[in-house]
Structure formats: structure tokens, C-alpha cells
Design a protein around this motif. Structure first.
Motif, mmCIF file in Angstrom:
data_model
loop_
_atom_site.group_PDB
_atom_site.id
_atom_site.type_symbol
_atom_site.label_atom_id
_atom_site.label_comp_id
_atom_site.label_asym_id
_atom_site.label_seq_id
_atom_site.Cartn_x
_atom_site.Cartn_y
_atom_site.Cartn_z
ATOM 1 N N THR A 20 39.781 -22.569 61.208
ATOM 2 C CA THR A 20 41.171 -23.377 61.015
ATOM 3 C C THR A 20 42.048 -22.765 61.724
ATOM 4 N N PHE A 21 42.976 -23.634 62.572
ATOM 5 C CA PHE A 21 44.055 -22.835 63.065
ATOM 6 C C PHE A 21 45.257 -23.414 63.018
ATOM 7 N N SER A 22 45.421 -24.427 61.824
ATOM 8 C CA SER A 22 46.921 -24.873 61.674
ATOM 9 C C SER A 22 46.567 -25.745 60.187
ATOM 10 N N THR A 23 47.722 -25.767 59.611
ATOM 11 C CA THR A 23 47.761 -26.712 58.510
ATOM 12 C C THR A 23 49.007 -27.698 58.794
ATOM 13 N N ILE A 24 48.850 -28.754 57.850
ATOM 14 C CA ILE A 24 50.029 -29.637 58.013
ATOM 15 C C ILE A 24 51.308 -29.588 57.681
ATOM 16 N N GLY A 25 51.321 -28.648 56.556
ATOM 17 C CA GLY A 25 52.632 -28.142 56.078
ATOM 18 C C GLY A 25 53.159 -26.737 56.021
ATOM 19 N N ASP A 26 52.618 -26.049 54.849
ATOM 20 C CA ASP A 26 53.211 -24.746 54.239
ATOM 21 C C ASP A 26 52.606 -23.670 55.011
ATOM 22 N N GLY A 27 51.590 -23.711 55.787
ATOM 23 C CA GLY A 27 51.054 -22.617 56.576
ATOM 24 C C GLY A 27 49.971 -21.991 55.453
ATOM 25 N N LEU A 28 49.784 -22.361 54.293
ATOM 26 C CA LEU A 28 48.679 -21.802 53.303
ATOM 27 C C LEU A 28 47.574 -22.878 53.626
ATOM 28 N N HIS A 29 46.233 -22.439 53.620
ATOM 29 C CA HIS A 29 45.130 -23.571 53.826
ATOM 30 C C HIS A 29 44.176 -23.643 52.699
ATOM 31 N N GLN A 30 43.682 -24.748 52.635
ATOM 32 C CA GLN A 30 42.812 -24.834 51.665
ATOM 33 C C GLN A 30 41.480 -25.692 52.098
ATOM 34 N N LEU A 31 40.192 -25.696 51.333
ATOM 35 C CA LEU A 31 39.151 -26.464 52.041
ATOM 36 C C LEU A 31 38.143 -26.518 50.491
ATOM 37 N N GLY A 32 37.791 -27.798 50.538
ATOM 38 C CA GLY A 32 36.912 -27.855 49.205
ATOM 39 C C GLY A 32 35.424 -27.302 49.567
ATOM 40 N N GLU A 33 34.808 -28.120 50.601
ATOM 41 C CA GLU A 33 33.320 -27.778 50.292
ATOM 42 C C GLU A 33 32.767 -28.021 51.804
ATOM 43 N N LEU A 34 31.981 -27.203 52.384
ATOM 44 C CA LEU A 34 31.040 -27.467 53.545
ATOM 45 C C LEU A 34 29.634 -27.652 53.139
ATOM 46 N N GLU A 35 28.996 -28.585 54.001
ATOM 47 C CA GLU A 35 27.457 -28.581 53.831
ATOM 48 C C GLU A 35 26.982 -28.805 55.425
ATOM 49 N N PHE A 36 25.989 -28.005 55.667
ATOM 50 C CA PHE A 36 25.376 -28.039 57.149
ATOM 51 C C PHE A 36 23.828 -28.567 57.063
ATOM 52 N N PHE A 37 23.681 -29.681 58.075
ATOM 53 C CA PHE A 37 22.301 -30.049 57.788
ATOM 54 C C PHE A 37 21.777 -29.928 59.317
ATOM 55 N N GLY A 38 20.461 -29.781 59.501
ATOM 56 C CA GLY A 38 20.103 -29.444 60.675
ATOM 57 C C GLY A 38 18.631 -29.552 61.016
ATOM 58 N N LYS A 39 18.195 -29.610 62.142
ATOM 59 C CA LYS A 39 16.837 -29.473 62.533
ATOM 60 C C LYS A 39 16.394 -28.332 63.060
ATOM 61 N N GLU A 40 15.421 -27.591 62.460
ATOM 62 C CA GLU A 40 15.050 -26.103 62.897
ATOM 63 C C GLU A 40 14.355 -26.139 64.154
ATOM 64 N N LEU A 41 14.663 -25.310 65.098
ATOM 65 C CA LEU A 41 14.103 -25.166 66.399
ATOM 66 C C LEU A 41 12.805 -24.517 66.373
ATOM 67 N N ALA A 42 11.771 -25.410 66.721
ATOM 68 C CA ALA A 42 10.422 -25.202 66.739
ATOM 69 C C ALA A 42 10.137 -23.913 67.903
ATOM 70 N N GLU A 43 9.157 -23.158 67.445
ATOM 71 C CA GLU A 43 9.039 -21.844 68.240
ATOM 72 C C GLU A 43 8.292 -22.136 69.338
ATOM 73 N N GLU A 44 8.684 -21.678 70.564
ATOM 74 C CA GLU A 44 7.676 -22.009 71.942
ATOM 75 C C GLU A 44 6.566 -21.374 71.627
ATOM 76 N N THR A 45 5.580 -22.437 72.188
ATOM 77 C CA THR A 45 4.340 -22.019 72.120
ATOM 78 C C THR A 45 3.938 -21.363 73.417
ATOM 79 N N ASN A 46 2.962 -20.565 73.558
ATOM 80 C CA ASN A 46 2.549 -19.599 74.669
ATOM 81 C C ASN A 46 0.996 -20.100 74.874
ATOM 82 N N ASP A 47 1.080 -20.942 75.947
ATOM 83 C CA ASP A 47 -0.359 -21.413 76.369
ATOM 84 C C ASP A 47 -1.282 -20.401 77.048
ATOM 85 N N VAL A 48 -0.903 -19.297 77.365
ATOM 86 C CA VAL A 48 -1.583 -18.113 78.090
ATOM 87 C C VAL A 48 -2.741 -17.599 77.190
ATOM 88 N N PRO A 49 -3.934 -17.856 77.509
ATOM 89 C CA PRO A 49 -5.145 -17.442 76.537
ATOM 90 C C PRO A 49 -5.261 -15.988 76.115
#
Length: 228
Positions: A175-204
Motif C-alpha cells: 500500500t502506498f496511500s490511504t484515503i484520509g488520516d495516513g493510518l492503514h487498515q486491511l481485513g484479509e488477503l487470499e491468494f489462489f493459483g495454479k502451481e507451475l508444473a516442473e519442466e520435463t527432461n526428455d534426455v534419456p
């Protein structure tokens, strides 16, 4: 009645002037998605730092007690120690170690204090080394909160509110700025994503190469005998 309340919240969010097509899930803890990347089993305990799948860091208030920054990952939307408040602007992040994810969606929730403490300029950033960060999502509306109500849970989705990013092991709220008094608040964050699959090595493997070589030699020997 619930459908009407949801429509009312959505209309209020639009009136607040959100620049993105944000989805308003509702208000309070029950409106969280749950089972996010930091706590897929939904069984973590904030005050004793157990059962989390990430390490948390912050620029200020790096703790849970006393309305610390880590409360944004505690699976609760509320006042007191269910929120991060009320220091100056800063950042909090979740580090998933050797796992990398493409951020497909995330939620950000308001807390109970006056809207003047909501951020009107904030970003979600990604990094793989903790030194170099890439902007994934930006909200920048001077004097305008992204939330129309207290305890409101907003959901942002890749492909709608921001471009699907590369895969990262660290996700940061800054956060870089708040609307009013300079004090900041936030309730909750949730992150969701797809895991990057490991690259396969086709060299025998070396053993496979040796067997292949023996097979080729045997085939060449049979061909010579037939010609003879």
C-alpha cells in the motif's frame, strides 16, 4: 433476500467507482473463498503460526497480536486482531518457498475502522527472489476506497481484472496511500493459483543410452550376416 443484498453490494461497489470489474462476494468471514494457497486445508491458527503453507513477512508489524500485519492471512474478517491496523503504509507478503504459482485470483477485504484508513493506492506484486518484484495488479484511485462497506470481501480474477501473470513463489500486498488520516487498515488477503508444473527432461538416462547403443550394434551385426 440474500440475492437482493448481494445485488445491493455489487451496485454499491460500482457506485464507489472501482476501476476493475471486481466481484463483491459479500461481507464478513463467511464471504471468504477459503482454502487459499497459504492454508489449503483451512485449519491454520494465526496466533501460534501453525498449519500454514507459506512464510509471512512484512515491512511493519510482522506479527499477529496487536493488529499485526500477519492477521491478513488468519482466515477471519473483523475488528481487533482479525485485521491489520493501524500503522503507516507498508507491505506484507507470503513466501511459498520452492513452489511457484500463477495467481489466478485473489481476495482483499476491508476492516471495521473508518474508510479513511482504506488504501486508495495499492498493488499485488510477484517475485521469485525477494529482491525483484513484478506488478500483477494495481488499484490507484485518489480518495476512493475499493470497498463500499465495512468487512466487504472483493474478489479479483485473472483475465478480467488483471492479466494472467508468470508464476511466482512470493506474493506481496503493497500500500502506498490511504484515503484520509495516513493510518492503514486491511481485513484479509487470499491468494489462489495454479502451481507451475516442473519442466520435463526428455534426455534419456545414461543407462538407456547404453542399452540403445547395444541395440543398434546388434541390429547392424544382423544386417551384415544377412548380406553375407
Amino acid at each position: 433476500m440474500k440475492k437482493f443484498a448481494f445485488l445491493l453490494l455489487t451496485a454499491a461497489a460500482l457506485m464507489a467507482g472501482s476501476a476493475q470489474a471486481v466481484t463483491v462476494r459479500g461481507t464478513g468471514t463467511e464471504s471468504l473463498v477459503g482454502h487459499d494457497l497459504t492454508d489449503p486445508e483451512n485449519d491454520a491458527h494465526g496466533n501460534d503460526y501453525t498449519n500454514y503453507n507459506a512464510v509471512f513477512r512484512s515491512s511493519i508489524e510482522p506479527y499477529y497480536d496487536g493488529e499485526g500485519a500477519f492477521n491478513v492471512f488468519d482466515n477471519f474478517v473483523g475488528g481487533g486482531n482479525d485485521k491489520w491496523c493501524c500503522d503507516a503504509n507498508g507491505w506484507v507478503e507470503a513466501d511459498f518457498g520452492d513452489k511457484r504459482y500463477q495467481l489466478t485470483s485473489f481476495t482483499a477485504s476491508s476492516a471495521n475502522d473508518a474508510p479513511e484508513r482504506d488504501s486508495d493506492k495499492w498493488q499485488i506484486l510477484g517475485s521469485n527472489d525477494g529482491l525483484h518484484y513484478t506488478v500483477i495488479f494495481s488499484y490507484d484511485r485518489d480518495g476512493v476506497s475499493p470497498w463500499a462497506m465495512r468487512y466487504q470481501v472483493n474478489e479479483y480474477t485473472a483475465g478480467v481484472d488483471y492479466a494472467l501473470p508468470a508464476a511466482y513463489s512470493i506474493f506481496r500486498y503493497q500500500t502506498f496511500s490511504t484515503i484520509g488520516d495516513g493510518l492503514h487498515q486491511l481485513g484479509e488477503l487470499e491468494f489462489f493459483g495454479k502451481e507451475l508444473a516442473e519442466e520435463t527432461n526428455d534426455v534419456p538416462e545414461p543407462g538407456s543410452l547404453a542399452l540403445l547403443g547395444l541395440g543398434l550394434l546388434a541390429g547392424a551385426g544382423m544386417a551384415r550376416r544377412k548380406r553375407a
